[in-house]
Motif scaffolding. Structure first.
Motif, PDB file in Angstrom:
ATOM      1  N   SER A 199       0.820  -1.221   0.000  1.00  0.00           N
ATOM      2  CA  SER A 199       0.000   0.000   0.000  1.00  0.00           C
ATOM      3  C   SER A 199       0.852   1.268   0.000  1.00  0.00           C
ATOM      4  N   ASP A 223      -5.545   1.024   1.317  1.00  0.00           N
ATOM      5  CA  ASP A 223      -5.288  -0.409   1.205  1.00  0.00           C
ATOM      6  C   ASP A 223      -5.314  -0.893  -0.240  1.00  0.00           C
ATOM      7  N   ASN A 224      -4.217  -1.572  -0.650  1.00  0.00           N
ATOM      8  CA  ASN A 224      -4.136  -2.257  -1.930  1.00  0.00           C
ATOM      9  C   ASN A 224      -4.476  -1.341  -3.109  1.00  0.00           C
ATOM     10  N   ARG A 263     -14.701  -1.082  -4.132  1.00  0.00           N
ATOM     11  CA  ARG A 263     -13.742  -1.557  -5.117  1.00  0.00           C
ATOM     12  C   ARG A 263     -13.523  -0.531  -6.241  1.00  0.00           C
ATOM     13  N   ASN A 290      -7.977   2.989  -4.236  1.00  0.00           N
ATOM     14  CA  ASN A 290      -7.639   1.994  -3.215  1.00  0.00           C
ATOM     15  C   ASN A 290      -8.653   0.860  -3.288  1.00  0.00           C
ATOM     16  N   GLY A 301      -8.540  -2.266  -2.257  1.00  0.00           N
ATOM     17  CA  GLY A 301      -8.712  -3.122  -1.086  1.00  0.00           C
ATOM     18  C   GLY A 301      -8.263  -4.542  -1.377  1.00  0.00           C
ATOM     19  N   THR A 329     -10.733  -7.057   2.440  1.00  0.00           N
ATOM     20  CA  THR A 329     -11.883  -6.173   2.657  1.00  0.00           C
ATOM     21  C   THR A 329     -11.981  -5.214   1.483  1.00  0.00           C
ATOM     22  N   GLY A 348     -12.091  -2.138  -0.775  1.00  0.00           N
ATOM     23  CA  GLY A 348     -11.712  -0.755  -0.551  1.00  0.00           C
ATOM     24  C   GLY A 348     -12.838   0.204  -0.913  1.00  0.00           C
TER      25      GLY A 348
END
Length: 337
Positions: free
Chosen positions: A45, A65-66, A114, A83, A85, A88, A90
């Motif tokens: 991240s 996140d991600n 997402r 982001n 995610g 979970t 994002g």
């Protein structure tokens, strides 16, 4: 007026002028700064800021996140990151100041989940997909709000391209094996026409030719590329290209189309007019994200399994460098000229 007061006023005036000159100098220095390559490291991240000439990481910035995709403002000062995610879903965009190298805002998109494909529109607004919600959204950085939403009615709306005049938009819908075309009389909000175009299995990669006449779509499920005539919104040609053509990117001059295939480990260069393969380089290590310099002479490819980015000379058709950026890089962007 006493002499000491006049002296104080003059000193203050000189100080103010010096401050303004320093500020202007700082702005000029940033504006003239060397181009920077930006790479998103999904598993840690972070955003890596890279010198593309030296192939050296200059800094890293924390994101949400991600993070998957990234675009940069026209002045090269601000990056916008989706982001996506990991476990979970994002629900945010990171806004990053590239001068201070800090995340200055994290935009809460909930109940949209997402976020993925990003496009910076003229006027500075940012279009994004929300995969779970099956829609396109638009974020206005000046107002710090989402000011427009449009549903696709298709499953897993993932990647997005927008014509420069914002009168046409296209989404790749992975789980519906389709591309959705939106046409507008003027810019959004209301489309005058919506067309769902059937393509191959699991379409993800998507790019619009610089002249706006063709839309190329890579299909992960059958290893092919569908070429859509944007005048008719129909597939006019299908190319069998590899295993998983996960990204498709036109060079800015419109002469070539670049394809990354993470399963085969290939970077493929096609002639956009003849459709002929010009070069297939064995990059290895799961090549995914692609970005091309404005002069169409160099490309950069994120190699997720090697935790880095490879540089390609498009004139010599060879790998000229690599840099380690972080864990599982994917989305790439170029800031500056």
């Amino acid at each position: 007026m006493p002499t000491k007061h006049r002296s104080l006023i003059v000193c203050c005036f000189h100080l103010a002028c010096l401050t303004l000159l320093c500020s202007a100098s700082t702005l000029d220095t940033f504006a003239q700064a060397k181009p920077r390559l930006l790479a998103l490291n999904k598993q840690e991240s972070t955003l890596a800021i890279i010198d593309p000439q030296e192939m050296k990481v200059l800094a890293k910035v924390q994101t949400g996140d991600n993070p998957h995709e990234i675009v940069v403002s026209a002045d090269g000062r601000t990056a916008f990151v989706s982001n996506y995610g990991a476990q979970t879903p994002g629900s945010s965009l990171s806004v990053i100041d590239l001068e201070t190298r800090k995340e200055i805002r994290r935009v809460d998109l909930s109940p949209l989940f997402r976020p993925h494909g990003l496009v910076l529109a003229s006027g500075g607004k940012v279009y994004f997909t929300a995969e779970v919600n099956r829609l396109i959204g638009r974020y206005d950085p000046a107002a710090n709000k989402v000011d427009w939403l449009m549903g696709t009615g298709q499953n897993a709306t993932h990647m997005l391209v927008v014509a420069p005049d914002q009168k046409r938009m296209y989404t790749a819908n992975i789980a519906s094996d389709s591309v959705t075309a939106f046409e507008f009389q003027a810019q959004p909000p209301a489309p005058s026409k919506v067309t769902h175009i059937s393509v191959g299995k699991q379409p993800e990669a998507i790019d619009l030719s610089p002249d706006g006449k063709e839309l190329w779509v890579g299909q992960n499920g059958d290893g092919s590329i569908s070429i859509i005539d944007t005048a008719t919104n129909k597939v006019k040609e299908t190319l069998r290209i590899g295993e998983v053509p996960i990204r498709v990117k036109f060079t800015p001059d419109g002469k070539r189309v670049l394809v990354s295939d993470p399963k085969a480990g290939d970077f493929i260069v096609l002639d956009a007019a003849t459709r002929k393969e010009l070069k297939r380089l064995k990059i290895g290590n799961a090549p995914i994200g692609i970005v091309v310099t404005p002069d169409s002479k160099r490309a950069f490819i994120a190699t997720a399994e090697a935790n880095g980015v490879a540089a390609i000379d498009l004139e010599k058709m060879e790998i000229t460098g690599r840099v380690e950026t972080g864990q599982a890089p994917d989305g790439l962007a170029f800031a500056g000229n």
